[in-house]
Design a protein around this motif. Structure first.
Motif, short mmCIF file in Angstrom:
data_model
loop_
_atom_site.label_atom_id
_atom_site.label_comp_id
_atom_site.label_asym_id
_atom_site.label_seq_id
_atom_site.Cartn_x
_atom_site.Cartn_y
_atom_site.Cartn_z
N SER A 234 0.84 -1.19 0.00
CA SER A 234 0.00 0.00 0.00
C SER A 234 0.88 1.24 0.00
O SER A 234 2.07 1.18 0.32
N SER A 235 0.28 2.37 -0.33
CA SER A 235 1.03 3.63 -0.34
C SER A 235 1.43 4.02 1.08
O SER A 235 2.53 4.56 1.29
N LEU A 236 0.57 3.77 2.05
CA LEU A 236 0.89 4.13 3.44
C LEU A 236 2.05 3.30 3.97
O LEU A 236 2.93 3.82 4.67
N PHE A 237 2.08 2.02 3.63
CA PHE A 237 3.19 1.17 4.06
C PHE A 237 4.50 1.62 3.41
O PHE A 237 5.55 1.65 4.07
N ALA A 238 4.45 1.98 2.13
CA ALA A 238 5.65 2.47 1.45
C ALA A 238 6.16 3.75 2.08
O ALA A 238 7.37 3.93 2.25
N ASN A 239 5.25 4.65 2.44
CA ASN A 239 5.65 5.90 3.07
C ASN A 239 6.21 5.65 4.46
O ASN A 239 7.20 6.27 4.86
N ALA A 240 5.59 4.74 5.20
CA ALA A 240 6.09 4.40 6.54
C ALA A 240 7.49 3.80 6.47
O ALA A 240 8.37 4.13 7.27
N THR A 241 7.71 2.94 5.48
CA THR A 241 9.04 2.35 5.30
C THR A 241 10.07 3.41 4.96
O THR A 241 11.21 3.38 5.45
N GLY A 242 9.68 4.38 4.10
CA GLY A 242 10.60 5.45 3.75
C GLY A 242 10.92 6.36 4.92
O GLY A 242 12.03 6.88 5.03
N THR A 243 9.95 6.55 5.82
CA THR A 243 10.17 7.41 6.98
C THR A 243 11.18 6.80 7.95
O THR A 243 11.89 7.52 8.66
N VAL A 244 11.28 5.48 7.97
CA VAL A 244 12.21 4.80 8.86
C VAL A 244 13.65 5.22 8.57
O VAL A 244 14.49 5.31 9.48
N GLN A 245 13.94 5.53 7.30
CA GLN A 245 15.34 5.83 6.95
C GLN A 245 15.83 7.15 7.53
O GLN A 245 17.03 7.33 7.72
N LEU A 246 14.92 8.08 7.84
CA LEU A 246 15.35 9.38 8.34
C LEU A 246 16.18 9.28 9.62
O LEU A 246 17.28 9.83 9.69
#
Length: 319
Positions: A234-246
């Protein structure tokens, strides 16, 4: 130039696209109309180009700390767009993940301020500071919209989540975004500054070109992984995964540049890991529930069950 590097490496995606066997697709649904796909590529591509430009200007106008704090709202915006556009099902664990990851990114912004990290935005007039704030907020909202539109494209138009389709959608939309960036450079006259910028770059013109090329390749690799997650989950899961990298960036800064690892950064990193694991655990519970119910012999994933519960019609290629 910053805007262009975020999408300029898209022609490189033609290489894995050509190397991916066509036999993997085996579409059971009629191919989408070329005119419909072209409209989608142009629409999403223009949004990506504008979004990249807004982020680039915002980072120029704002201190890094303020930029990080405001940009952290993109996950919250994505929660709204995924609910309205993609009928995302929210559970306490997913809500917890969104909140914790958002606070983790915001905490990192506070940490950068206390460390003295700054950008050109620290010395900008008040008018440009306000403009940077508005640009960051608008860019975060547009980014959330782009991810939700990607998910809608795979579910309702393409009706497939194969690697070839992921490569096509990203490559063509990024090519449009690159055209937007080039048009902006030509219109503004900034292309005339490239030679002088390369000549004044520390390390010379060769390292300048290598830096741009490496950045462009890295952006495409990151975007490809994100779009693949959008298609498969899902788009929300992809965004959550990307936020982890910060919050993980400071770890690499310590190893590569000798930066100081503060306690705030450690807490932000732990919060990010906790928020991500919370989201992953929700998918684990969904799959366990499907197996317990014996739905289709336990072969159906929790993501598909959630979408079917929301009334979506799934293609045979979804699983």
């Amino acid at each position: 130039m910053t805007t262009l590097t975020q999408s300029g490496g898209s022609p490189l995606l033609a290489i894995p696209l050509l190397l991916t066997p066509p036999g993997e697709e085996q579409p059971r649904q009629p191919q989408p109309a070329a005119s419909k796909l072209a409209t989608i590529y142009i629409g999403i591509g223009v949004l990506i180009g504008v979004d990249n430009l807004m982020y680039a200007y915002a980072l120029q106008y704002l201190p890094v700390s303020t930029f990080s704090l405001v940009a952290a709202t993109q996950l919250g915006f994505n929660a709204v767009t995924s609910r309205l556009i993609n009928a995302q099902r929210f559970t306490p664990l997913i809500a917890n993940s969104v909140v914790v990851l958002t606070f983790s990114a915001a905490l990192l912004g506070v940490s950068s301020a206390s460390d003295g990290t700054s950008s050109s935005g620290d010395h900008q007039p008040r008018g440009k500071y306000a403009a940077g704030f508005v640009l960051t907020l608008a860019a975060s909202a547009i980014f959330a919209l782009i991810l939700s539109l990607y998910e809608l494209t795979f579910e309702k138009v393409v009706k497939a989540q194969t690697p070839r389709w992921v490569l096509r959608v990203q490559m063509y939309s990024s090519l449009v975004a690159s055209a937007v960036a080039v048009a902006g450079m030509m219109t503004s006259g900034e292309w005339r500054m490239i030679a002088g910028e390369a000549a004044g770059f520390r390390g010379g013109k060769v390292r300048y070109a290598a830096t741009l090329a490496g950045t462009a390749v890295a952006w495409q690799a990151a975007n490809l992984g994100q779009v693949r997650l959008v298609a498969r989950v899902s788009s929300l899961f992809a965004n959550a995964t990307g936020t982890v990298q910060l919050p993980l960036v400071p770890v690499f800064a310590v190893v590569l540049f000798g930066d100081r690892m503060s306690g705030v950064k450690v807490v932000a990193m732990l919060m990010a890991v906790w928020g991500f694991l919370s989201y992953v655990y929700q998918h684990y519970l969904d799959d366990r529930r499907v197996v317990a119910e014996g739905s289709k012999g336990g072969e159906e994933c929790g993501v598909c069950t959630a979408r079917m519960a929301a009334g979506d019609v799934l293609s045979p290629d979804t699983h």
